[in-house]
Design a protein around this motif. Structure first.
Motif, short mmCIF file in Angstrom:
data_model
loop_
_atom_site.label_atom_id
_atom_site.label_comp_id
_atom_site.label_asym_id
_atom_site.label_seq_id
_atom_site.Cartn_x
_atom_site.Cartn_y
_atom_site.Cartn_z
N THR A 169 0.84 -1.20 0.00
CA THR A 169 0.00 0.00 0.00
C THR A 169 0.88 1.25 0.00
OG1 THR A 169 -0.12 0.05 2.43
CG2 THR A 169 -1.83 -1.19 1.25
N GLY A 170 2.15 1.08 -0.25
CA GLY A 170 3.09 2.20 -0.22
C GLY A 170 3.75 2.32 1.14
N ASP A 171 2.96 2.78 2.12
CA ASP A 171 3.49 2.89 3.48
C ASP A 171 3.06 1.71 4.35
OD1 ASP A 171 0.83 3.49 3.55
OD2 ASP A 171 1.03 5.28 4.80
N GLY A 172 2.58 0.65 3.69
CA GLY A 172 2.14 -0.53 4.43
C GLY A 172 2.03 -1.74 3.54
N TYR A 173 1.32 -2.75 4.05
CA TYR A 173 1.22 -4.00 3.32
C TYR A 173 -0.06 -4.72 3.76
CZ TYR A 173 3.52 -7.73 0.62
OH TYR A 173 3.87 -8.63 -0.36
N PHE A 174 -0.64 -5.51 2.85
CA PHE A 174 -1.81 -6.32 3.20
C PHE A 174 -1.54 -7.76 2.81
CE2 PHE A 174 -2.60 -5.16 -1.21
CZ PHE A 174 -3.12 -6.32 -1.77
N VAL A 175 -2.06 -8.68 3.63
CA VAL A 175 -1.87 -10.11 3.38
C VAL A 175 -3.16 -10.84 3.71
CG1 VAL A 175 -0.36 -12.10 3.72
CG2 VAL A 175 0.49 -9.81 4.27
#
Length: 300
Positions: free
Chosen positions: A65-71
């Motif tokens: 997400t740019g400044d994050g991540y999803f899983v």
């Protein structure tokens, strides 16, 4: 027939974890790419650290997400995402901050929920779509989880927020092995989303450690301070004054007409003498003399 009212196949239920790095926008632009690439590495290390390497390798979909991540994960793994993964992520971030340092510690907000989401099995761009995915991101942007990090010291690297469904199905049911007392219920209102969620901070510090986790709008008294007494309405004050005047009486009399001292707001006709309307007098109180002032009478 309007396709809106036609049935459609329900996507499979999946658990989704979304992380967001605190103060990413405060980092130098030249470092953004490096930080973005490091986030999935840190997450992978945390899963390996606590013996959940297989869970990480079997994720259904993932992306930045740019400044994050999803899983996304199969829902059967949801308990492990709470325990031991959250604590392992705290440990991994502590390690990264201690070894690599930098301009500031890496700290993350984490959201976790579950529900129907698209899953092609190919990690396509559309995988993870659905209202459940939106809920995960809205919870992550809520005031409560942001405050949990803001009110903590740098020792707290992880603040997590868990949906009501996950809390009910995984925590209260005992599958996560977590004490429900480790979670604090909060309200979440972001854009058009409104719901209830639960905060979990693996390592509290700062104001969170001193005062505990509170939801937005919760009125918490400062330690050692009591709430001020409520002021009674004017009508009640008037009735109290009429029923039991605080002080009315003659303190000192000299000559034929002396000095009259009354409680605040009282009226007394003292004839041709001196009248003094003063504030409440308690105890022995001061002596108020008449116009022809003489020595105060001695106390017995």
């Amino acid at each position: 027939m309007d396709p809106t009212f036609q049935s459609a196949e329900l996507p499979p239920y999946r658990a989704i974890m979304v992380v967001d790095m605190k103060n990413f926008s405060g980092e130098k632009g030249r470092d953004h790419a490096r930080i973005t690439e490091s986030i999935p590495m840190i997450l992978g290390n945390a899963f390996h650290r606590c013996g959940c390497a297989q869970l990480w390798s079997e994720s259904r979909f993932h992306g930045t997400t740019g400044d994050g991540y999803f899983v996304g994960f199969d829902t059967r793994w949801t308990p492990f995402l709470l325990n031991p993964v959250l604590s392992a992520l705290q440990d991994e971030l502590e390690y990264q901050n201690r070894v690599h340092g930098g301009d500031g510690p890496i700290r993350m907000r984490v959201s976790l929920t579950a529900g129907p989401m698209t899953d092609s099995g190919l990690n396509s761009l559309s995988d993870g779509s659905g209202d459940t995915r939106i809920e995960a991101h809205r919870m992550l942007d809520g005031k409560a989880v942001r405050a949990a990090l803001a009110d903590s010291s740098s020792a707290t690297c992880v603040a997590a927020i868990v949906s009501e469904q996950v809390y009910r199905d995984v925590v209260l049911s005992g599958y996560s092995g977590d004490d429900p007392g480790l979670y604090v219920d909060v309200g979440v209102e972001v854009k058009t989303y409104e719901g209830k969620a639960y905060l979990r901070v693996p390592k509290p510090s700062g104001d969170v450690l001193r005062s505990g986790l509170t939801g937005p709008g919760d009125a918490a008294e400062a330690p050692g301070e009591a709430a001020p007494p409520a002021t009674p309405p004017a009508e009640a004050q008037g009735e109290r004054s009429r029923a039991a005047p605080r002080y009315v009486g003659v303190e000192t009399a000299q000559g034929s007409v002396g000095t009259v001292v009354t409680g605040e707001g009282n009226t007394v006709n003292s004839g041709g003498g001196n009248q003094f309307n003063g504030v409440e007098i308690t105890g022995t109180g001061p002596t108020v003399l008449g116009t022809n002032r003489g020595p105060a009478p001695s106390e017995e």
